[in-house]
Design a protein around this motif. Sequence first.
Motif, PDB file in Angstrom:
ATOM      1  N   ASN A   1      15.875  14.435  -3.815  1.00  0.00           N
ATOM      2  CA  ASN A   1      15.252  13.706  -2.710  1.00  0.00           C
ATOM      3  C   ASN A   1      14.213  14.603  -2.057  1.00  0.00           C
ATOM      4  N   ARG A   2      12.931  14.219  -2.165  1.00  0.00           N
ATOM      5  CA  ARG A   2      11.860  15.016  -1.562  1.00  0.00           C
ATOM      6  C   ARG A   2      11.218  14.300  -0.372  1.00  0.00           C
ATOM      7  N   SER A   3      11.854  13.258   0.114  1.00  0.00           N
ATOM      8  CA  SER A   3      11.319  12.554   1.277  1.00  0.00           C
ATOM      9  C   SER A   3      11.829  13.218   2.550  1.00  0.00           C
ATOM     10  N   TYR A   4      11.399  12.673   3.672  1.00  0.00           N
ATOM     11  CA  TYR A   4      11.852  13.184   4.969  1.00  0.00           C
ATOM     12  C   TYR A   4      13.077  12.430   5.473  1.00  0.00           C
ATOM     13  N   PHE A   5      13.643  11.582   4.626  1.00  0.00           N
ATOM     14  CA  PHE A   5      14.781  10.763   5.014  1.00  0.00           C
ATOM     15  C   PHE A   5      16.020  11.180   4.230  1.00  0.00           C
ATOM     16  N   TYR A   6      17.124  11.360   4.924  1.00  0.00           N
ATOM     17  CA  TYR A   6      18.372  11.808   4.308  1.00  0.00           C
ATOM     18  C   TYR A   6      18.877  10.761   3.311  1.00  0.00           C
TER      19      TYR A   6
ATOM     20  N   TYR B   1       0.844  -1.200   0.000  1.00  0.00           N
ATOM     21  CA  TYR B   1       0.000   0.000   0.000  1.00  0.00           C
ATOM     22  C   TYR B   1       0.874   1.242   0.000  1.00  0.00           C
ATOM     23  N   SER B   2       0.548   2.202  -0.881  1.00  0.00           N
ATOM     24  CA  SER B   2       1.237   3.491  -0.920  1.00  0.00           C
ATOM     25  C   SER B   2       0.294   4.503  -1.556  1.00  0.00           C
ATOM     26  N   PHE B   3       0.733   5.744  -1.650  1.00  0.00           N
ATOM     27  CA  PHE B   3      -0.105   6.778  -2.256  1.00  0.00           C
ATOM     28  C   PHE B   3       0.767   7.901  -2.801  1.00  0.00           C
ATOM     29  N   ASN B   4       0.258   8.615  -3.804  1.00  0.00           N
ATOM     30  CA  ASN B   4       0.927   9.790  -4.367  1.00  0.00           C
ATOM     31  C   ASN B   4      -0.113  10.646  -5.068  1.00  0.00           C
ATOM     32  N   SER B   5       0.311  11.803  -5.581  1.00  0.00           N
ATOM     33  CA  SER B   5      -0.627  12.788  -6.122  1.00  0.00           C
ATOM     34  C   SER B   5      -1.265  12.345  -7.435  1.00  0.00           C
ATOM     35  N   VAL B   6      -0.648  11.453  -8.183  1.00  0.00           N
ATOM     36  CA  VAL B   6      -1.185  11.017  -9.475  1.00  0.00           C
ATOM     37  C   VAL B   6      -2.059   9.777  -9.325  1.00  0.00           C
ATOM     38  N   GLU B   7      -1.571   8.793  -8.587  1.00  0.00           N
ATOM     39  CA  GLU B   7      -2.310   7.532  -8.440  1.00  0.00           C
ATOM     40  C   GLU B   7      -3.339   7.577  -7.317  1.00  0.00           C
ATOM     41  N   GLY B   8      -3.202   8.538  -6.410  1.00  0.00           N
ATOM     42  CA  GLY B   8      -4.026   8.480  -5.214  1.00  0.00           C
ATOM     43  C   GLY B   8      -3.570   7.299  -4.376  1.00  0.00           C
TER      44      GLY B   8
ATOM     45  N   GLY C   1       7.025  19.250   0.413  1.00  0.00           N
ATOM     46  CA  GLY C   1       6.654  20.144  -0.670  1.00  0.00           C
ATOM     47  C   GLY C   1       5.653  19.501  -1.612  1.00  0.00           C
ATOM     48  N   TYR C   2       5.479  20.141  -2.750  1.00  0.00           N
ATOM     49  CA  TYR C   2       4.507  19.665  -3.743  1.00  0.00           C
ATOM     50  C   TYR C   2       5.270  19.130  -4.935  1.00  0.00           C
ATOM     51  N   ASN C   3       5.107  17.845  -5.183  1.00  0.00           N
ATOM     52  CA  ASN C   3       5.786  17.209  -6.303  1.00  0.00           C
ATOM     53  C   ASN C   3       4.746  16.823  -7.346  1.00  0.00           C
ATOM     54  N   SER C   4       4.755  17.510  -8.482  1.00  0.00           N
ATOM     55  CA  SER C   4       3.713  17.291  -9.491  1.00  0.00           C
ATOM     56  C   SER C   4       4.260  16.739 -10.801  1.00  0.00           C
ATOM     57  N   ASN C   5       5.578  16.577 -10.932  1.00  0.00           N
ATOM     58  CA  ASN C   5       6.168  16.099 -12.179  1.00  0.00           C
ATOM     59  C   ASN C   5       6.378  14.588 -12.118  1.00  0.00           C
ATOM     60  N   TRP C   6       5.688  13.860 -12.996  1.00  0.00           N
ATOM     61  CA  TRP C   6       5.760  12.403 -13.019  1.00  0.00           C
ATOM     62  C   TRP C   6       5.883  11.912 -14.453  1.00  0.00           C
ATOM     63  N   LEU C   7       6.279  10.643 -14.577  1.00  0.00           N
ATOM     64  CA  LEU C   7       6.387   9.989 -15.881  1.00  0.00           C
ATOM     65  C   LEU C   7       5.746   8.613 -15.827  1.00  0.00           C
ATOM     66  N   TYR C   8       4.970   8.282 -16.853  1.00  0.00           N
ATOM     67  CA  TYR C   8       4.598   6.899 -17.107  1.00  0.00           C
ATOM     68  C   TYR C   8       5.676   6.323 -18.018  1.00  0.00           C
TER      69      TYR C   8
END
Length: 815
Positions: A679-684, A435-442, A527-534
Amino acid sequence: MIDSATHAPLQFVSIAIKNSPEGGLTDGKGNFSIIADKTAKTITFSITGYHPAVRVLSDEPNQTFMIRLSKSYTELQDVIVNAKRGRYKNKNNPAVDLIRHVIANKSRNGPGATPYSSYKEYEKTQMFTDSSWIRITQNFLLKKFRFFFENTDTTVVPGKSLNSVYLQETLSDNFFRKSPEKNKKLITARKTVDYGEYIDMKGIYGALKYLFNDINIYDNNISAFTMEFVSPISDLAPTFYMYFIRDTVVENGVSIVKLYFTPRNPEDLLFRGTLSITLDGNYAVTGVDLGVSNHVNMNYVRNFKLLQHFEIGPGEHYHLAASDMLASFSPFPRSPGLYGERKISIRELSDSVLPDQLFDGSAIDSLPLSSHQSLLFWSENRPIPLSPSQAKTYSNADSLLKLRSYKRLMDLATLYFVGYKSAGKFDIGPIRTFYSFNSVEGQRLQFGGRTNYKLSKRFFLDGYLGYGFKDERFKYMLTGSYSFNNRSVYSYPFNYVQVSYLKDLKNPGQEDVFSNGNTFLSSFTRGYNSNWLYSDILRFSYVHEFGNHFSYILGTKYWRQQPAGSLVYVKEPSPQQLDTIPEITTGEISVTLRWAPNEQFFESKVSRRDIINKYPIISFQYSKGIKGLYGGQYDYDAYRLNISKRVFTSPLGFSDIRLNAGYLSGTLPFPLLIIPPANRSYFYSSLSYNLMNVEEFVVDHYAGLNIDHFFNGFFFNKVPLLKKLRLREVIAAKILYGGLRSENNSENNSSQMLFPTTNGITSTFTLNGQPYVEASVGIYNIFSFIRIDLIKRFTYLYHPGISKFGVLVSTNFSF
């Protein structure tokens, strides 16, 4: 050099030449030899309790002295003794003079002093649990396993009752050639406990081998339990250690000095113990007894001791004959713990010339039947018989495998710790990706698995199927691998062919990553990450690895990419109309060369992970994009170079340094240019730019430098509170320099695709002569595994939506 009254030889008499750095000590027989230049006029001999003697040197090239020193007597007055240690000095210190002689003679005493050497080695590695583990079996669910914790041994640690749970024995023939330097180990027999399919015995042995690694006292830096220590006979050792002569004994007619050493600063990552040193003019080490103090900032290791014994062999050269390393481990000082011991016995040493063909192939090899030697073979060739407790370790493992409850327990443990559930010839998982989620797939659901060795030891499948509820698309990945050398595709050396097909959603710059990156934790981003690729990627690869750790990969790749999220591919031929591009297709062939001298790694049944050591890893890749191949639309040439190395600076810790560079030729739209990983995660992340936005920069040539330096508590250990918390300090810097040629820049070439925008503002840029720079300071070893970094970005601060500062967390398990 003799006593004037008794004519007894005087040892450790200091010899000094006026106005010259030359000096020395007399040996156990009172003899000495010293070289002086023509300007030397006088030479002085001194030792506590005797009157000093001075001799004037003549112009003769060779001069011989018989020095007689007379005792000095002083009438003692009443004194008051205060319990205050005097200041320790290196100057005019016989112990320091002695260790300098040892250092000066390392090249002729240490391993590799002879052109060739060969010997037989017996290695025994054993693990024990302490008595507190027996309490676990009081639980009614674990009572059936009580017998496993009752195989006690009281001989390993005096006063402690330990339970033997792991044992591996290895017999090997070992060969060494000095020029060109090469080592070869041929394993003739190996015997180990077997706890079945759920426990990777090969991986356990690799981990123990890494922790209990070979220790060469003659090295300047010694690695123990992943930490780097300055050797007590390092070239710089007198700077960090204090030395004291404890005793002198005669062994086999040779006078041996017992030299005690201890750190000048107890908190530094240094050893303490005793060296046995010959006084026959060779100053060779005949014995080592060392450990670490409780002040040293180490995790999990509660005690550590190394005993080594050296014997004289061919050419009157002392060689290692026996080694015994013992350590205790526990997560907390009073929690249940483990003990580990690694014993080595060396015999039949020879310095005879060895044929060159003996060193061909892998540095470590095994006889075909090395793991199937008979009990009779072991009883005849094992130099040290097994104790009853050790012999029972093997039979206990066999008994455990017969318990159905053991198999159920280990199946659940594998699911919890590894994330896979065994289902016969297949493993289901990893669960963290379900299970995961993101702005494109929900919300995204995913199910995956892999085959295991029960299906085949040569052929492996790995894959997953996912579905996004917002974009209503299926995603999947399938990889098939076949090994040509009758080994697993995860076993050294690689020799396999692999076919992979990926259809999934990725961030730009990460579309070539085939791993399962869609995890629940990775769903949380800054932040807001809106750039994705299929991306649809078909890859065919042939991987061939040689015994000298050189490898190559021949590959070809088809890649079709479609913009997703707010990313749009557009051209602007006129102000009235935008030309939208739905997709881009490329086809390429590639060759990758990799060299990793003296590479070490953890091998398991389903993975192989590199162990970072002091040797570099160098890889170079050339890719050729061909227009028309798989429907590819562009021609291009891509070159990438990556170099990584760990540099040890004991006792100041170590640095992980990564250099990378690349060049891309051809006229290409921005999606095919080089996109630095963000890297846009909260992990270094040590491999990505932590304060860079996704697709913030594009380049067609670049050079980058990443450095993480770990001080191992060198400074914090001087602060009482921080020392008690065992905190450690780390600094890091990432620098990226690059550029973009005019033909690939939409600002200079109107026929090129426009750079992406966010809310109508351009959000992708070039590196215009100024490097991207970010640096951080951090604290790690919080609760023994947490790292926190405060990161600052120094350049391109005017870009929209960027973060100038960031606080990131990561896990860092280290000793």
